[in-house]
Enzyme design. Sequence first.
Site, PDB file in Angstrom:
ATOM      1  N   ASP A 203       8.397  -2.313   5.883  1.00  0.00           N
ATOM      2  CA  ASP A 203       7.150  -3.066   5.753  1.00  0.00           C
ATOM      3  C   ASP A 203       7.253  -4.140   4.679  1.00  0.00           C
ATOM      4  O   ASP A 203       6.739  -5.252   4.847  1.00  0.00           O
ATOM      5  CB  ASP A 203       6.000  -2.110   5.424  1.00  0.00           C
ATOM      6  CG  ASP A 203       5.452  -1.426   6.661  1.00  0.00           C
ATOM      7  OD1 ASP A 203       5.674  -1.947   7.768  1.00  0.00           O
ATOM      8  OD2 ASP A 203       4.815  -0.369   6.537  1.00  0.00           O
TER       9      ASP A 203
ATOM     10  N   LYS B 190       0.828  -1.205   0.000  1.00  0.00           N
ATOM     11  CA  LYS B 190       0.000   0.000   0.000  1.00  0.00           C
ATOM     12  C   LYS B 190       0.866   1.261   0.000  1.00  0.00           C
ATOM     13  O   LYS B 190       0.449   2.305  -0.519  1.00  0.00           O
ATOM     14  CB  LYS B 190      -0.908  -0.001   1.234  1.00  0.00           C
ATOM     15  CG  LYS B 190      -1.923  -1.136   1.266  1.00  0.00           C
ATOM     16  CD  LYS B 190      -3.064  -0.904   0.308  1.00  0.00           C
ATOM     17  CE  LYS B 190      -4.126  -1.984   0.443  1.00  0.00           C
ATOM     18  NZ  LYS B 190      -5.325  -1.711  -0.372  1.00  0.00           N
ATOM     19  N   LYS B 191       2.067   1.172   0.565  1.00  0.00           N
ATOM     20  CA  LYS B 191       2.955   2.336   0.612  1.00  0.00           C
ATOM     21  C   LYS B 191       3.663   2.582  -0.722  1.00  0.00           C
ATOM     22  O   LYS B 191       4.398   3.565  -0.852  1.00  0.00           O
ATOM     23  CB  LYS B 191       3.982   2.165   1.728  1.00  0.00           C
ATOM     24  CG  LYS B 191       3.407   2.367   3.124  1.00  0.00           C
ATOM     25  CD  LYS B 191       4.469   2.231   4.192  1.00  0.00           C
ATOM     26  CE  LYS B 191       3.933   2.585   5.578  1.00  0.00           C
ATOM     27  NZ  LYS B 191       2.859   1.714   6.022  1.00  0.00           N
ATOM     28  N   LEU B 192       3.457   1.714  -1.696  1.00  0.00           N
ATOM     29  CA  LEU B 192       3.960   1.997  -3.033  1.00  0.00           C
ATOM     30  C   LEU B 192       3.124   3.057  -3.737  1.00  0.00           C
ATOM     31  O   LEU B 192       3.412   3.412  -4.879  1.00  0.00           O
ATOM     32  CB  LEU B 192       3.979   0.709  -3.867  1.00  0.00           C
ATOM     33  CG  LEU B 192       5.023  -0.340  -3.434  1.00  0.00           C
ATOM     34  CD1 LEU B 192       4.845  -1.620  -4.221  1.00  0.00           C
ATOM     35  CD2 LEU B 192       6.431   0.200  -3.589  1.00  0.00           C
ATOM     36  N   ASP B 193       2.096   3.549  -3.065  1.00  0.00           N
ATOM     37  CA  ASP B 193       1.282   4.644  -3.579  1.00  0.00           C
ATOM     38  C   ASP B 193       2.170   5.865  -3.870  1.00  0.00           C
ATOM     39  O   ASP B 193       3.131   6.139  -3.149  1.00  0.00           O
ATOM     40  CB  ASP B 193       0.213   5.000  -2.535  1.00  0.00           C
ATOM     41  CG  ASP B 193      -0.670   6.140  -2.980  1.00  0.00           C
ATOM     42  OD1 ASP B 193      -0.360   7.284  -2.625  1.00  0.00           O
ATOM     43  OD2 ASP B 193      -1.676   5.880  -3.672  1.00  0.00           O
TER      44      ASP B 193
END
Length: 629
Positions: free
Chosen positions: A192, A146-149
């Site tokens: 993460d 999700k943090k690859l956003d």
Amino acid sequence: GLLMALDVPQERGLGHLDQRYLDGLEVCRFPLLPFLAPLPLDWMYLLYTVMFLGALGIMLGCCYRLSCVAFLCPYWYLLLLDKTSWNNHSYLYGLLGFQLALLGADRYGSVDGLFRPQKRNAHVPLWNYTLLRAQVFIVYFIAGLKKLDADWVGGFSMGTLARHWLFAPFRLVLSEELTSRLVVHGGGLVLDLSAGFLLFFDATRPLALVFVTYFHCMNSQLFSIGMFSYTMRATNGLFCRPEWPRGLVARCPPRLQAWLPSTKPPQPSPDCLSRGRGGLRPRQHLAAAFTILYVLEQLFLPYSHFITQGYNNWTNGLYGYSWDMMVHSRFHQHVKITYRDGLTGEVGYLKPGAFTQSRRWRDHADMLKQYSACLSRLLPRYNVSQPQIYFDVWVSINERFQQRLVDPRVDLVRAPWSPWTPTPWLLPLLVDLSPWRQRLQELEAQLDGHTDTVFIAGGSGDAGEAGVPPGGFGGARGADALFPQLPAGQYHKVHTVSPEPSCYMYLYVNTTALELEQNLTRLQELRERVRNGTEQAPLPPELRPLLGEPLPAGAPLDPLVSLFLRREQRQQQKERQAGLAQRLRRFLRRKFFLFRRSALMTLIALRNLALGRPAPERLAQEVAFASWR
């Protein structure tokens, strides 16, 4: 189990229910299922007591299955009762409680093992470890995905976090911007994505334990997330070899080992498949199938928002089950609730958050719909017939322009909403303006400490409303025009007439604070000139306290001098007391009063259920004593 139970008073907000209950106030609630409603307050505390005892039983392995049920049922009831308090870690506790109810976690060092020899020091099936390890792995890995956003990678999700004192060592060698980009956002992404893999393999596990423990210790100081950081640290042991507790016990003194769990090899268990004991039984086939299906479901659910489209807004789904921790930050500039009497046409306004203490409803279409339905039921008690409810919510997500979330012209009481279809009255995010964020940061960096700014984007047909607070002046600057100084204490509207979005900014100067700061600076300079001998004129009597001299008899103390001295004393006190010991004292004090209040309110509730409720005056005094700090 105990760590999860200790989080409940904070997560479920039981403390907010007491005064509402005593005052008989109307309350708007946001359950996931419409038929769910809270029990009377005394019964809610009894429910919490049962859940706490269940968690204690899980930890001790005492009446294990019954303890799991005693924890799991009340917890999920409380979780589904209030969507506004959902968090990823609250959801995780419910999942872990469900898993523990199915696992054989009472085989070693448990109270049940003392009374049931077949459970004492018995083997545990490997699928038990697989299920728990997979759950923790998914929490880390999906959070990394999700943090690859683009917002997280670009450093816009947690833009101000690098100012925290925890990152002061990094700011010695890096600028604040690089600390945010490389340490906060880059480090969080890498950790993460890799934590689950590093914990899984023996060669990398020691390094992973160091970084993961440090990561969760930092999170416990950065965010108000209850016991989540401590729970995640407790899960580190799941990835180690299953026999590590025996090795730890074996290193204890012999006298102490007599009171600790056994260090002998585990005895065979009927739940496990051992060599030479035949083939797989149906129960073991079922356990393997359940493990595979559960892991697949957990991998699918964070990306299932194309099914539940009604819960989507500018971000996908309700915040709580997607593991998108800290990816989105919001800042609300303006929230207005307008009601219209359906018979008379009279228009009025409500304070945002009326009849509720939650603020989560501002960001979710389903909660706005629930809130409007609740207001339509309550307002007729205040002589508003057939009320129509309109919301005007201006919000910035991840440092973008402020813009409208919902259409303010739509009556949400009668507006359609379904969990399976997109919400038609939700306005789209102006993603085409996202590249402006770097420029907006540069403009904000040029301002002094007494000037605030807000950047606004309005779509075609929008009428943005704004006001200048008293004690300052403001101006609005657009791409092609500069609006003059606006009078304080008045509202105005800016209408967008072009088909493209309009972008403009407000500058607000707090003239009162600016003048005060200038006067304090003059006092500081005056005292320095007197001390170094460059000030020839004698000080007036009311300014003598600046030099530490007593105030002459009959001379009034200047309020500005008094403020100057108090500020200087506070600064000196901070310099003397700032440190790890002070923060630890504040932390322990806060936790002490939290658990003191929870225990006293639980005892009051149990007394009320057993003996009846006392007079309201006495009950109010007891609640006040429980809430004393």
